[in-house]
Design an enzyme around this catalytic site. Structure first.
Site, PDB file in Angstrom:
ATOM      1  N   VAL A 154     -54.663  88.403  85.142  1.00 39.21           N
ATOM      2  CA  VAL A 154     -55.326  87.779  83.998  1.00 39.21           C
ATOM      3  C   VAL A 154     -56.548  86.992  84.455  1.00 39.21           C
ATOM      4  O   VAL A 154     -57.639  87.107  83.874  1.00 39.21           O
ATOM      5  CB  VAL A 154     -54.346  86.864  83.236  1.00 39.21           C
ATOM      6  CG1 VAL A 154     -55.063  86.160  82.089  1.00 39.21           C
ATOM      7  CG2 VAL A 154     -53.169  87.675  82.704  1.00 39.21           C
ATOM      8  N   ASP A 173     -56.600  79.524  94.105  1.00 39.18           N
ATOM      9  CA  ASP A 173     -55.426  80.396  94.141  1.00 39.18           C
ATOM     10  C   ASP A 173     -55.035  80.563  95.598  1.00 39.18           C
ATOM     11  O   ASP A 173     -55.765  81.177  96.369  1.00 39.18           O
ATOM     12  CB  ASP A 173     -55.743  81.758  93.518  1.00 39.18           C
ATOM     13  CG  ASP A 173     -54.508  82.644  93.398  1.00 39.18           C
ATOM     14  OD1 ASP A 173     -53.591  82.513  94.231  1.00 39.18           O
ATOM     15  OD2 ASP A 173     -54.462  83.473  92.472  1.00 39.18           O
ATOM     16  N   ALA A 233     -51.449  80.422  79.584  1.00 43.44           N
ATOM     17  CA  ALA A 233     -50.492  80.911  80.580  1.00 43.44           C
ATOM     18  C   ALA A 233     -49.073  80.510  80.217  1.00 43.44           C
ATOM     19  O   ALA A 233     -48.316  81.318  79.678  1.00 43.44           O
ATOM     20  CB  ALA A 233     -50.867  80.392  81.965  1.00 43.44           C
ATOM     21  N   ARG A 234     -48.686  79.280  80.514  1.00 44.89           N
ATOM     22  CA  ARG A 234     -47.335  78.810  80.252  1.00 44.89           C
ATOM     23  C   ARG A 234     -47.378  77.346  79.830  1.00 44.89           C
ATOM     24  O   ARG A 234     -48.112  76.545  80.418  1.00 44.89           O
ATOM     25  CB  ARG A 234     -46.448  78.942  81.504  1.00 44.89           C
ATOM     26  CG  ARG A 234     -46.020  80.380  81.812  1.00 44.89           C
ATOM     27  CD  ARG A 234     -44.970  80.867  80.817  1.00 44.89           C
ATOM     28  NE  ARG A 234     -44.480  82.194  81.132  1.00 44.89           N
ATOM     29  CZ  ARG A 234     -44.975  83.331  80.645  1.00 44.89           C
ATOM     30  NH1 ARG A 234     -46.028  83.300  79.845  1.00 44.89           N
ATOM     31  NH2 ARG A 234     -44.433  84.505  80.967  1.00 44.89           N
ATOM     32  N   ASP A 258     -52.666  77.866  73.823  1.00 47.43           N
ATOM     33  CA  ASP A 258     -51.873  78.924  73.194  1.00 47.43           C
ATOM     34  C   ASP A 258     -50.396  78.749  73.508  1.00 47.43           C
ATOM     35  O   ASP A 258     -49.558  79.434  72.922  1.00 47.43           O
ATOM     36  CB  ASP A 258     -52.361  80.298  73.690  1.00 47.43           C
ATOM     37  CG  ASP A 258     -51.688  81.445  72.981  1.00 47.43           C
ATOM     38  OD1 ASP A 258     -51.616  81.416  71.738  1.00 47.43           O
ATOM     39  OD2 ASP A 258     -51.225  82.392  73.668  1.00 47.43           O
ATOM     40  N   GLU A 263     -41.550  75.209  72.536  1.00 48.30           N
ATOM     41  CA  GLU A 263     -41.908  76.250  71.577  1.00 48.30           C
ATOM     42  C   GLU A 263     -40.659  76.716  70.844  1.00 48.30           C
ATOM     43  O   GLU A 263     -39.579  76.797  71.454  1.00 48.30           O
ATOM     44  CB  GLU A 263     -42.579  77.430  72.293  1.00 48.30           C
ATOM     45  CG  GLU A 263     -43.916  77.087  72.921  1.00 48.30           C
ATOM     46  CD  GLU A 263     -44.635  78.296  73.523  1.00 48.30           C
ATOM     47  OE1 GLU A 263     -44.123  79.443  73.379  1.00 48.30           O
ATOM     48  OE2 GLU A 263     -45.691  78.104  74.136  1.00 48.30           O
ATOM     49  N   HIS A 281     -48.924  80.975  70.629  1.00 46.99           N
ATOM     50  CA  HIS A 281     -48.562  81.898  71.708  1.00 46.99           C
ATOM     51  C   HIS A 281     -48.961  83.333  71.356  1.00 46.99           C
ATOM     52  O   HIS A 281     -48.137  84.256  71.326  1.00 46.99           O
ATOM     53  CB  HIS A 281     -47.065  81.820  72.010  1.00 46.99           C
ATOM     54  CG  HIS A 281     -46.744  82.163  73.433  1.00 46.99           C
ATOM     55  ND1 HIS A 281     -45.746  81.548  74.155  1.00 46.99           N
ATOM     56  CD2 HIS A 281     -47.301  83.068  74.287  1.00 46.99           C
ATOM     57  CE1 HIS A 281     -45.693  82.056  75.379  1.00 46.99           C
ATOM     58  NE2 HIS A 281     -46.623  82.979  75.476  1.00 46.99           N
ATOM     59  N   ALA A 284     -50.471  87.708  74.046  1.00 43.19           N
ATOM     60  CA  ALA A 284     -50.148  89.132  74.176  1.00 43.19           C
ATOM     61  C   ALA A 284     -50.137  89.848  72.828  1.00 43.19           C
ATOM     62  O   ALA A 284     -49.728  91.010  72.755  1.00 43.19           O
ATOM     63  CB  ALA A 284     -48.788  89.294  74.850  1.00 43.19           C
TER      64      ALA A 284
END
Length: 528
Positions: A154, A173, A233-234, A258, A263, A281, A284
């Site tokens: 991503v 990263d 992401a999360r 998002d 949640e 969310h 996707a």
């Protein structure tokens, strides 16, 4: 008897057609994903269960699912599946790790643009009959610096699109190699540099013990004033309370989220901030992505149920049924050795080498290597699996070397995993003893024998008097009980290591205090 698959979440009709074309009986009952009791009654009759995010596959459900052989998650995350319980029951858990990359990257860009130009607030104002043209002064993306936290599938797609908007892209990263960064056109930086330089920050990392609260109050104080933060992401990567405070102080100019810590997010202090954009969310949620992951999971599950093929399994390597019982202890040892190094290595990894001696050299080496690589990368990439591990390592430019060695050895079998970074090389060696349990037998060239435990601390230090007393004293003061302690050194006064099993989690401040002791090179916690 015909194999049966239950689809308990909304899934594309084309997936059902694929199941049936492969000779499987497929029942589409998405209402069961929200009815635990009805699902528990129904699951008794099925060999496969295809799900998305609504259905929860817990230990109780798996215990009732006597026929169940495979759970297929159409998507990346398997947070709604008890993978350990599935493994114990002999149930394969599959996912589709690459199906949502483009869709999530596009949603990240959409939120970034909406945030930069205040589109949601301007839309609401205009619909209310106002014409506040001067109120909604935006900023351009062109010429701004985008900081990517995580540069896998991503993140790489976001980088490509951001460069198309004439942004400068920097990335943090630990698993991004210099070669891969150059190919993408991004600059590698450490996290503090990214926070200080970025005008926009986007997150593309899984939620793990290391990444939870990655953007917290301390991190936000290091950011450029006026930064804008986007998270697709999360939930949990961003400390929401700290973000609210930073928004109120004007330190952060805006945020687009998002995903949330809880949640479904019915209530949240962020919802009342006009400079915050929120979506439920949707990363996707495109027709193309849903179709892609649905077909992919149907293909994988069909191949497994009809031919025994295992692809993208998060809890089992690609090995034959007859070989599995003999190979399993070696796979477990390889994965634990990799996990140990992955949890204790901070610098970007450039090369992974795995060598085998004795009985280990006679086993399925690719499966063991995949297990070592998966264990090594999983602390940073939680959703990696044994099948996708080598492909992801290759994608990130990490070289994988395998070797077998012959000759005299103190052990019937020996597996050594080495990690090379720009800061040097680290190695961990392990063996299977007669009881079949994996053990560490050497760390960074120092012989030391230790079993793996649920919670451990690893310390590398100079061999000097007084260290053990100070080390144990800090743990005692924190109320942390030592279960076992394995010590080793290469020579008197040389390099030493300590591998300690503990009963309770060690506080971060205690680990920092241990790392600050005289002669300590580094100290880290481990969890297995």
């Amino acid at each position: 008897m015909q194999k049966r698959v239950l689809v308990s979440d909304a899934l594309s009709p084309t997936a059902l057609e694929l199941f049936r074309s492969r000779g499987l009986e497929a029942d589409y009952r998405p209402e069961l994903g929200k009815d635990r009791h009805a699902l528990a009654d129904a699951i008794l009759a099925y060999d496969g269960l295809a799900i998305r995010s609504t259905t929860r596959v817990d230990k109780a459900l798996l215990t009732r699912a006597e026929r169940l052989r495979v759970v297929g998650r159409a998507g990346v995350g398997v947070d709604n599946v008890d993978v350990a319980a599935a493994t114990a029951r002999g149930v394969i858990v599959m996912n589709t790790p690459f199906g949502n990359s483009i869709t999530t990257a596009e949603h990240t860009m959409a939120l970034m643009l909406a945030l930069a130009r205040q589109i949601p607030a301007a839309d609401a104002s205009t619909r209310a009959g106002k014409w506040e043209k001067n109120r909604f002064m935006g900023v351009e993306l062109a010429g701004k610096t985008l900081g990517l936290i995580g540069c896998g599938n991503v993140g790489a797609n976001v980088a490509t699109r951001a460069l198309g908007f004439s942004m400068r892209v920097i990335a943090y990263d630990p698993f991004l190699t210099e070669e891969r960064a150059k190919k993408l056109g991004v600059e590698q930086v450490d996290l503090d540099a990214l926070l200080a330089r970025a005008d926009f920050i986007t997150l593309h990392t899984p939620l793990t013990a290391k990444t939870r609260g990655l953007i917290d109050a301390q991190s936000l104080k290091k950011t450029k004033r006026g930064v804008r933060i986007v998270n697709c992401a999360r939930g949990g990567l961003v400390d929401e309370a700290a973000l609210v405070a930073a928004l109120d102080e004007g330190l952060v100019a805006g945020a687009a989220l998002d995903v949330f810590e809880t949640e479904p997010a019915r209530e949240n202090p962020l919802f009342s901030r006009e400079n915050v954009v929120c979506t439920p969310h949707l990363g996707a949620s495109t027709v193309e992505a849903q179709e892609k992951v649905a077909l992919q999971i149907a293909e994988q599950m069909s191949d497994f149920l009809t031919r025994g093929a295992i692809v993208n399994a998060v809890n089992f390597p690609s090995i034959g049924a007859e070989e599995a019982p003999r190979l399993a202890p070696f796979v477990d040892l390889s994965e634990k050795l990799g996990s140990f190094l992955g949890q204790s290595t901070e610098a970007p990894i450039e090369r992974i080498a795995v060598s085998y001696e004795g009985a280990a050299a006679q086993r399925n080496i690719p499966a063991m290597t995949a297990a070592a690589v998966a264990g090594l990368l999983r602390p940073a990439l939680a959703e990696i699996n044994l099948v996708s591990a080598l492909a992801i390592a290759k994608e990130r430019g990490i070289t994988i070397d395998e070797a077998t060695r012959s000759g005299e050895s103190d052990y019937d079998s020996l597996i050594a995993v080495s990690v090379a970074t720009r800061e040097g090389e680290r190695t961990l060696e392990g063996s299977l003893f007669h009881d079949g349990r994996p053990r560490i037998v050497a760390a960074d060239g120092v012989r030391v024998e230790s079993e793996f435990s649920e919670r451990m601390i690893f310390v590398s230090n100079a061999d000097k008097p007084g260290f053990i007393g100070r080390f144990a004293g800090l743990l005692g003061a924190a109320g942390v009980n030592i279960a076992t302690c394995a010590l080793g050194r290469d020579r008197p006064g040389g390099s030493a290591v300590a591998i300690v099993a503990i009963d309770e989690p060690a506080p971060r401040e205690t680990i920092r205090a241990i790392a600050a002791l005289p002669g300590v090179r580094f100290a880290t916690t481990l969890q297995f």
